[in-house]
Write a protein that holds these residues in place. Structure first.
Motif, PDB file in Angstrom:
ATOM      1  N   THR A  33       0.841  -1.205   0.000  1.00 51.08           N
ATOM      2  CA  THR A  33       0.000   0.000   0.000  1.00 51.08           C
ATOM      3  C   THR A  33       0.873   1.250   0.000  1.00 51.08           C
ATOM      4  O   THR A  33       0.635   2.184  -0.772  1.00 51.08           O
ATOM      5  N   LEU A 346      -7.307  -1.833  -3.333  1.00 46.42           N
ATOM      6  CA  LEU A 346      -8.538  -1.248  -2.791  1.00 46.42           C
ATOM      7  C   LEU A 346      -8.206  -0.150  -1.776  1.00 46.42           C
ATOM      8  O   LEU A 346      -8.798   0.928  -1.783  1.00 46.42           O
ATOM      9  N   LEU A 347      -7.224  -0.443  -0.925  1.00 46.17           N
ATOM     10  CA  LEU A 347      -6.825   0.547   0.085  1.00 46.17           C
ATOM     11  C   LEU A 347      -6.229   1.789  -0.566  1.00 46.17           C
ATOM     12  O   LEU A 347      -6.534   2.915  -0.167  1.00 46.17           O
ATOM     13  N   GLY A 349      -6.832   2.867  -3.564  1.00 49.93           N
ATOM     14  CA  GLY A 349      -7.949   3.575  -4.207  1.00 49.93           C
ATOM     15  C   GLY A 349      -8.668   4.457  -3.195  1.00 49.93           C
ATOM     16  O   GLY A 349      -8.924   5.645  -3.453  1.00 49.93           O
ATOM     17  N   ALA A 350      -8.957   3.882  -2.027  1.00 45.95           N
ATOM     18  CA  ALA A 350      -9.666   4.644  -0.984  1.00 45.95           C
ATOM     19  C   ALA A 350      -8.791   5.795  -0.504  1.00 45.95           C
ATOM     20  O   ALA A 350      -9.273   6.925  -0.326  1.00 45.95           O
ATOM     21  N   ALA A 351      -7.486   5.513  -0.303  1.00 46.77           N
ATOM     22  CA  ALA A 351      -6.572   6.564   0.190  1.00 46.77           C
ATOM     23  C   ALA A 351      -6.436   7.693  -0.827  1.00 46.77           C
ATOM     24  O   ALA A 351      -6.398   8.868  -0.456  1.00 46.77           O
ATOM     25  N   ASP A 353      -8.694   8.553  -3.101  1.00 45.56           N
ATOM     26  CA  ASP A 353      -9.963   9.298  -3.088  1.00 45.56           C
ATOM     27  C   ASP A 353      -9.990  10.271  -1.921  1.00 45.56           C
ATOM     28  O   ASP A 353     -10.392  11.425  -2.040  1.00 45.56           O
ATOM     29  N   TYR A 354      -9.543   9.767  -0.765  1.00 48.49           N
ATOM     30  CA  TYR A 354      -9.542  10.601   0.426  1.00 48.49           C
ATOM     31  C   TYR A 354      -8.589  11.787   0.219  1.00 48.49           C
ATOM     32  O   TYR A 354      -8.918  12.938   0.552  1.00 48.49           O
ATOM     33  N   GLY A 374      -6.432   9.122  -8.137  1.00 49.53           N
ATOM     34  CA  GLY A 374      -7.379   8.014  -8.087  1.00 49.53           C
ATOM     35  C   GLY A 374      -6.750   6.804  -8.754  1.00 49.53           C
ATOM     36  O   GLY A 374      -5.657   6.896  -9.337  1.00 49.53           O
TER      37      GLY A 374
END
Lengths: 813, 247
Positions: A33, A346-347, A349-351, A353-354, A374
């Motif tokens: 990650t 996935l992590l 992607g979320a990070a 986005d955040y 993204g």
């Protein structure tokens, strides 16, 4: 069929050991990650093509003046209209070449208004961006003619937010910089080229036709001709520009220097060309963490395969080929790595986005339009590469090693009691590499953290609370003489101060002027020192720069009067220790002329971030009267009563009452805004560094513990033998600690060597920002803490093995 | 005769997953200096457990254990280790040499855990014992480069290097062919003749008969304690020699 059996068997083993599975997975997900996020973030920030057609070939032409210090007058780093015209006439390396200027505009509504990012563009600008208006048209040649109706192209967002998405937008007018302006086009959603523009206005032809001495400065866009390399174009354009600049030196008394060109992509120009260094450095850090993760996962998988050494030997004895054994041993790792990679993606992607949401809300109007983070195909591609690398390093190598063991040795219950020589060496090497990596990361992290904290806690010496700030640039053709310019600034300040919400106001600009120190006993004029010099109109008291002795500059310090200067307390103490500096003389080189100035006041010290790394510059300042040495471009500061509403409007009302043709170079904003943004950024950086460093440390601790535990477990039988022949607990513990100590010393030694090299370079660059002893303190803290952690990670599994009764240890399988 | 070892009412209980297993039950033995004991019995009868207790590799659950009239049953781990390094020599069925150490290093190991020996003294002692077991020429080899019999001779050398009061051997011929087994047993005979005290666990009745005293165990108890006459011992040696020739 056999593959399915292997997969089923691997899944069964993973479910049978949930703790092992969870630990391996978390180590892997952490490492993947961090490395993926770092890559994706930096790639999108620095290397991604602009999100517009042919965005990858769009370049920005910036200039650099070599040989003189940068100052607030950024013209030296831009291209004048004259320079542009001359180069455009003769150059043959660029296909498209044009100018624009990004400055703020005031969008007014009946009695309110707001600042809006505007870009003045030429007629080729939209063609260069390969983007058409979604409604109406873009700027054309005829719009640039002086005297034509003012027109503007607006962004989709401006249309939606400021004009409520009105369908009649193309028949509407807006009040821009106190001028009625026709809206002629709306750009598609998301279009904010060249960076954060929300509105585009035509450059006037008259601005582009000026001679060098009266010309304004602009940014240039460019696209290379087919077959011409960036290096070729840069070389040619630099030579042409420098030739023009040398003429200016002779004709217009410009400072002696060389002017060169940089042709960079827009993202790279955003970080002033240091993007590649940043990209490489931060990726090295992130990949080091991934390497730590790989070492740990590899070690955990190796330990697993060692546990199954006998099983592997039996399979081999029954006829399994090496290929088959490797494949069978790899499935466990492949499943873990694949699941880890999916979870990491996935992590990430979320990070991302955040990050996107957080940064856009943190700097709502300052984010360039291509900064969008993204999951993209580059990140997914890198995820696949990273996963494959991890599989090779952390899965294939341990499996290959295990599959190539000596079958006889594993099956024979004969001589044993120690792990193989090769396995032992590998284990020791891995611990050394881990110690080196984590020590290096900790040393660099601690140094970065210290620098960050230095920035956050910087004593600036001023007080910008409730102070608003804006920059204006007086048109040279209208305000030609210093008297006219001074009168304009005085009138503007008076109007601002007349507002009942304003406490006080002043105008100032910062220069970096050569100071001649030959009048002092300790003559060091040969160094050609420069000093931060503020040109001021008005009183600085309200901004925290208060008087220590003498008087402030005032209206009487004008052209024709005795030339005076204020100096900072640090300067007074440095050059006149134990005596009053008042009425002493200093010589500054102002506009190429040595000016002797009488000191009439001493004020408190301030910090200037621009010259952070200059010892003298960061400590001493001088203040000269703007009425004696005027500059056409100055910053206006004004302090308002706490809680004043529409503090920005005060400035615009005053400015438009005097002259609505003056460019507002920098929007009106709280003076603390940039500083707070920088501090917030530093805090975030500090947290990221701390978090990353902590994670790396935890990874290393888990890894070293795992490696030692594995090594100890494999040597349990040997421990039993040693105990049987008389070794005490201390003998055994000492043996492992000594071995660990050697690896610790090697790893730490290598890391310290590298850190020393980096520290020496940084110390030279920062001119001793951090005292030398602090490097030793930082290194000592890291050495002690890491040694404790490593020794603990070695001691814990050793202790566990040592307390085992020798009779049990001898029977240990 | 002087008692070297005395075991008084020794029991050893193992507790695994709430199942209590009594491995040794009220064992009482006295071993005199210079005795050559064999300990035999069925698999699982507690021979190896008893040998572990004798070698201070494990502690008894109850009872007292005296070496030279000193109670060692409640000594600390380090005190037990000190006795092992100075007074006990071990020979295991699976040799238990450390594969990463050379023959020389394996043999010197017990001496490295004692203080007071110079490098020269250690080297002399190691050379002496290796010469005794005729393995001097292989001192720089690693265990994996030796045959099983050679490895066991090295293990015997290691057991002798600290001049132990007693040599404990756990089925020393179990992993060897008959020729090598005879060689090792002959070595034990010679050591016994030179005055060493030996306690050997064995399955093999003929090997057992070579000892001066045969102990037999069953289900954690000592069920027989017989003295072998020299004629018994001689007969056992002869039978072994005939078997060896026949094989």
């Amino acid at each position: 069929m056999s593959v399915l059996i292997d997969i089923k068997y691997a899944l069964r083993l993973l479910f049978k050991a949930p703790k092992f599975t969870a630990m391996t997975l978390s180590v892997l997900v952490g490492g993947l990650t961090i490395s993926l996020f770092t890559f994706s973030f930096l790639y999108s920030t620095l290397h991604k093509a602009l999100p517009m057609p042919e965005g990858e070939t769009a370049l920005v032409l910036s200039t650099e003046t070599i040989g003189i210090s940068m100052n607030m007058d950024t013209n030296q780093n831009s291209l004048s209209a004259y320079e542009f015209r001359q180069i455009a006439k003769t150059q043959s390396s660029l296909d498209e070449f044009g100018l624009y200027e990004s400055i703020d505009a005031r969008l007014s509504f009946e009695d309110t208004g707001k600042n809006i990012s505007a870009t003045y563009v030429d007629s080729g600008f939209f063609r260069f961006s390969r983007t058409k208006a979604m409604m109406g048209r873009t700027i054309q040649q005829q719009d640039m003619v002086v005297g034509t109706t003012p027109v503007a192209v607006i962004s989709y967002e401006t249309w939606q937010n400021e004009l409520s998405g009105s369908k009649d937008v193309l028949t509407m007018t807006i009040n821009l910089n106190d001028r009625v302006t026709d809206v002629i086009g709306v750009m598609p959603p998301g279009y904010r080229f060249p960076g954060i523009a929300k509105i585009w206005l035509p450059l006037k032809q008259s601005q582009l036709n000026k001679q060098q001495n009266t010309s304004s400065y602009f940014t240039a866009y460019a696209r290379l001709k087919s077959g011409v390399s960036n290096e070729q174009a840069t070389k040619y354009l630099s030579a042409a520009l420098d030739q023009l600049y040398q003429q200016s030196v002779k004709l217009y008394n410009q400072p002696e220097a060389n002017k060169i060109v940089h042709l960079r992509s827009y993202p790279m120009d955003q970080v002033n060309g240091i993007g590649n260094t940043m990209f490489i450095f931060l990726n090295v850090v992130a990949w080091s963490i991934l390497a730590l993760g790989c070492i740990n996962v590899g070690n955990l998988l190796l330990a697993r395969s060692m546990e199954r050494q006998k099983e592997t030997a039996i399979r081999a004895a029954l006829g399994a080929t090496s290929k088959r054994l490797v494949s069978q041993l790899m499935w466990e790792g492949i499943i873990i790595t694949t699941v880890g990679a999916i979870l990491s993606v996935l992590l990430v992607g979320a990070a991302l986005d955040y990050t996107n949401i957080a940064l856009h809300s943190w700097m709502p109007n300052s984010m360039v339009f291509w900064w969008h983070w993204g999951l993209d195909k580059e990140t997914l591609g890198m995820a696949i590469i990273v996963t494959l690398v991890t599989i090779i390093l952390a899965v294939f190598l341990p499996a290959w090693r295990s599959a190539h063991q000596d079958i006889n040795a594993a099956l024979r219950d004969g001589t044993r009691g120690a792990q193989g020589k090769k396995a032992g060496r590998l284990s020791r090497l891995l611990v050394t590499v881990q110690v080196f990596l984590v020590a290096f990361l900790m040393l660099i992290g601690t140094l970065s953290g210290f620098i960050t904290q230095t920035f956050i806690n910087l004593e600036t010496g001023d007080d910008y609370s409730d102070i608003m700030r804006a920059s204006i640039n007086l048109p040279k053709n209208k305000y030609q003489t210093p008297q006219e310019q001074a009168l304009l600034f005085q009138a503007l300040l008076e109007r601002i101060k007349n507002d009942s919400n304003v406490i006080d106001a002043h105008a100032t600009t910062l220069s970096h002027l050569p100071i001649i120190l030959s009048e002092f006993d300790f003559d060091d004029s040969h160094e050609k020192l420069s000093i931060d010099t503020f040109t001021v109109i008005g009183n600085t008291e309200f901004s925290g720069i208060t008087l220590v002795a003498g008087r402030h500059l005032n209206r009487r310090d004008k052209s024709g009067a005795r030339k005076v200067v204020l100096i900072s307390q640090s300067m007074a103490n440095r050059y006149w220790p134990g005596e009053s500096a008042l009425e002493k003389k200093i010589t500054l080189e102002i506009a190429g002329k040595a000016e002797s100035l009488f000191i009439v006041g001493i004020v408190t010290n301030r910090f200037n971030g621009r010259s952070l790394f200059g010892k003298l510059d960061s400590e001493d300042e001088t203040y000269i009267s703007g009425l004696q040495f005027i500059k056409p471009r100055m910053r206006i500061y004004y302090k308002t009563i706490k809680g004043s509403v529409n503090a920005a409007g005060i400035f615009y009302r005053a400015l438009f009452e005097i002259d609505r043709n003056i460019d507002v170079v920098q929007t009106v904003q709280p003076a603390e805004r940039n500083r707070n943004l920088m501090r917030d950024g530093m805090r975030l950086t500090s947290k990221v560094i701390f978090g990353t460093g902590f994670f790396a440390l935890m990874l290393a601790m888990v890894g070293i513990y795992g490696l030692t535990a594995n090594s100890v477990a494999q040597r349990t039988h040997e421990i039993g033998i040693r105990r049987a022949v008389g070794a005490t607990d201390k003998n055994i513990t000492d043996m492992f600690i000594k071995q660990g100590g050697r690896q610790l010393l090697t790893g730490l030694g290598l890391a310290l060597l590298l850190f020393t090299l980096i520290s020496v370079m940084f110390n030279e660059f920062s001119e001793g920002l951090i005292p030398t002893y602090l490097y030793f303190v930082l290194a000592s803290v890291v050495i002690v803490s890491l040694s404790l952690i490593v020794m603990l990670a070695i001691y814990a599994p050793t202790r566990k093995a040592v307390v085992m009764e020798p009779s049990l240890a001898l029977r240990y399988e | 005769m002087t008692a070297l070892i005395e075991l008084k009412d020794i029991t050893k209980t193992f507790l695994t997953e709430e199942i209590e297993t009594r491995a040794l039950n009220s064992i009482n033995i006295t071993i005199n200096k210079g005795e050559y004991l064999s300990l035999s019995g069925q698999s699982g009868c507690g021979k190896s457990t008893l040998l572990s207790l004798l070698g201070l590799l494990d502690s008894p659950t109850s009872g007292s254990y005296l070496i030279n009239n000193v109670d060692v049953s409640s000594l600390s781990r380090d005190q037990r280790a000190k006795i092992r390094s100075e007074q006990i020599g071990f020979v295991f069925q699976s040799f238990n040499l450390i594969s990463d150490l050379t023959i020389f290093e394996n043999v010197m190991l017990p001496l490295t855990y004692q203080s007071g020996f110079s490098k020269k003294e250690i080297a002399e002692k190691v050379h002496d014992v290796l010469a005794k077991v005729e393995m001097s020429h292989r001192k720089d080899h690693f265990p994996s480069q030796l045959s099983g019999g050679q490895q066991q001779r090295v293990a015997v050398a290691r057991a002798l290097v600290n001049d132990p009061a007693i040599i404990l051997a756990d089925e020393p011929t179990g992993n060897l062919d008959s020729k090598n087994a005879q060689a090792v047993l002959a070595l034990f005979d010679k050591l016994h003749q030179d005055g060493a005290t030996i306690c050997m666990v064995t399955h093999d009745p003929i090997s057992a008969k070579r000892a001066s005293r045969c102990l037999e165990m069953f289900d954690g108890r000592l069920i027989a304690d017989n003295l072998n006459t020299p004629s018994h011992q001689k007969l056992a040696s002869s039978v072994a020699a005939i078997e060896l020739v026949a094989s």
